[in-house]
Each structure stands twice: as structure tokens, then as C-alpha cells.
Scaffold this active site. Structure first.
Site, PDB file in Angstrom:
ATOM      1  NE  ARG A 193      26.247  99.009 -33.593  1.00  0.00           N
ATOM      2  CZ  ARG A 193      27.368  99.670 -33.278  1.00  0.00           C
ATOM      3  NH1 ARG A 193      27.663 100.800 -33.899  1.00  0.00           N
ATOM      4  NH2 ARG A 193      28.186  99.214 -32.365  1.00  0.00           N
ATOM      5  CG  HIS A 245      14.093 108.554 -20.690  1.00  0.00           C
ATOM      6  ND1 HIS A 245      14.062 109.887 -21.006  1.00  0.00           N
ATOM      7  CD2 HIS A 245      13.316 107.948 -21.612  1.00  0.00           C
ATOM      8  CE1 HIS A 245      13.310 110.068 -22.070  1.00  0.00           C
ATOM      9  NE2 HIS A 245      12.846 108.910 -22.467  1.00  0.00           N
ATOM     10  CB  ALA A 274      17.937 104.291 -33.653  1.00  0.00           C
ATOM     11  CB  VAL A 275      17.427 103.481 -27.761  1.00  0.00           C
ATOM     12  CG1 VAL A 275      17.243 104.353 -26.518  1.00  0.00           C
ATOM     13  CG2 VAL A 275      16.114 102.805 -28.130  1.00  0.00           C
ATOM     14  CB  ILE A 276      21.281 107.508 -29.669  1.00  0.00           C
ATOM     15  CG1 ILE A 276      20.997 106.802 -31.014  1.00  0.00           C
ATOM     16  CG2 ILE A 276      22.695 108.077 -29.620  1.00  0.00           C
ATOM     17  CD1 ILE A 276      21.063 107.687 -32.227  1.00  0.00           C
ATOM     18  CD  GLU A 325       5.733 105.623 -27.633  1.00  0.00           C
ATOM     19  OE1 GLU A 325       6.775 105.775 -28.290  1.00  0.00           O
ATOM     20  OE2 GLU A 325       5.540 106.141 -26.516  1.00  0.00           O
ATOM     21  CG  PHE A 363      13.081 109.442 -30.692  1.00  0.00           C
ATOM     22  CD1 PHE A 363      12.294 110.278 -29.916  1.00  0.00           C
ATOM     23  CD2 PHE A 363      14.460 109.527 -30.558  1.00  0.00           C
ATOM     24  CE1 PHE A 363      12.868 111.176 -29.023  1.00  0.00           C
ATOM     25  CE2 PHE A 363      15.047 110.416 -29.674  1.00  0.00           C
ATOM     26  CZ  PHE A 363      14.242 111.243 -28.906  1.00  0.00           C
TER      27      PHE A 363
END
Ligand code: INI
Length: 162
Positions: A132, A93, A85-87, A63, A23
Site C-alpha cells: 500500500r 498492543h 503504519a501499524v502492523i 503520538e 515507527f
């Protein structure tokens, strides 16, 4: 008094597992290449045939803990590196995924005794994540350094008395 520190000169003796999320792979692939560049320049064989390094791709950051746990429990690796990487802009969520991956990675490290490097970017925008991951600096490189330091430190520390 004993003082323990990780060294950066004995990285060649480490076996490292990397878990990387697909992702946002525009970002995570760059983190991975920065990380591998660091490991390779510290003497770790990162080639296709390497017996020192394995990379496992997972669908998303959610995961990561499960696969990090499997790698840590295998006894094969002295260190596991997680990359994701969570954006926030992308998902309602965000908080759920961030909480799960951060708590999960910490739990795997604590429970297994294997250092697990938390290389999951959490940002408000894709632009911040890309900055980053190579536009300004590549935190993948730092995660590689932290893995070498922790792998070396854990080797230096005394084992539990039998
Ligand atoms: N996974 C990420 O790694 N980053 C994200 O920003 C993200 N968003 O936006 O939702 C994301 N979602 C997928 C999640 O990690 C799981 O793969 C999915 O929910 C299946 O369990």
C-alpha cells in the site's frame, strides 16, 4: 439547493501540515514521498523553503493525535495529513495503538474544525503495508488528494453565521 465539492485546481492556495510516524519508517517514508509527489504535482510548493508545507516527525502512531492537534490549533494550516503504519505482526498492543490513533485523529478533526486526513495504514503484515506504500500503489498519493479535496471543500462551505 447548493452543491459543494472540493476542487483539485486551487491547491496552490492551501497550507498543509503533515504528521508522520518514524515507527515502520520503511513504510511511512514511502507514504510521505507519495503524498509530497501528489501535493507538488497539484501546485503546492514542497521544497525545503516552502511556506505552504510543514512536516512533523513523531516517534510512533500513538503520538500522532497530539501533534496533529497542535498543528490544527495553530490556525496556520487548512488541512493536516497524518501518516503512519501499524502492523499487527509486530506488536501485541496493535489494537491499543490503532484505537488510540484512529479515535484521536477523528477527535482532533471534529474538535478543531480542521480536516485531518487519516493516513495510518493498519495491516497484518509488513508485506501488506509495503504493497500500500508503493509496491502496488502508494496510498500516500491518495491521502494528498483527499487533503486537497477537503481543504478546498472547507473553503467553499459557508462559515457559521456571526
Ligand atoms: N507505532 C507505530 O506507528 N506502528 C506500530 O506498528 C507500532 N508497534 O508495533 O508497536 C508502534 N508502536 C509505537 C507507539 O506508536 C508509540 O510510539 C510508543 O508506544 C511510545 O508512546
Amino acid at each position: 439547493m447548493a452543491t459543494f465539492e472540493g476542487r483539485f485546481t486551487d491547491a496552490a492556495s492551501l497550507r498543509i501540515g503533515v504528521v508522520v510516524a518514524r515507527f515502520n519508517d520503511l513504510v511511512t517514508a514511502k507514504l510521505l514521498s507519495g503524498c509530497l509527489d501528489c501535493l507538488s504535482r497539484h501546485g503546492i510548493d514542497t521544497g525545503e523553503a516552502s511556506s505552504q508545507l510543514d512536516v512533523a516527525w513523531v516517534p510512533g502512531s500513538f503520538e500522532i493525535p497530539l501533534v496533529a492537534q497542535r498543528m490544527a490549533a495553530s490556525g496556520r494550516y487548512q488541512v493536516v495529513i497524518t501518516l503512519g503504519a501499524v502492523i499487527r505482526g509486530d506488536t501485541p498492543h496493535f489494537d491499543v495503538v490503532v484505537a488510540e490513533v484512529s479515535k484521536g485523529v477523528a477527535a482532533v478533526s471534529r474538535d478543531s474544525g480542521v480536516p485531518v486526513i487519516f493516513g495510518v495504514l493498519t495491516t497484518d503484515t509488513m508485506q501488506q503495508a509495503l504493497e500500500r506504500a508503493g509496491i502496488k500503489s502508494n496510498l500516500g498519493w491518495s491521502y494528498g488528494m483527499q487533503a486537497i479535496e477537503m481543504g478546498s471543500l472547507m473553503k467553499a462551505l459557508p462559515l457559521r453565521a456571526q
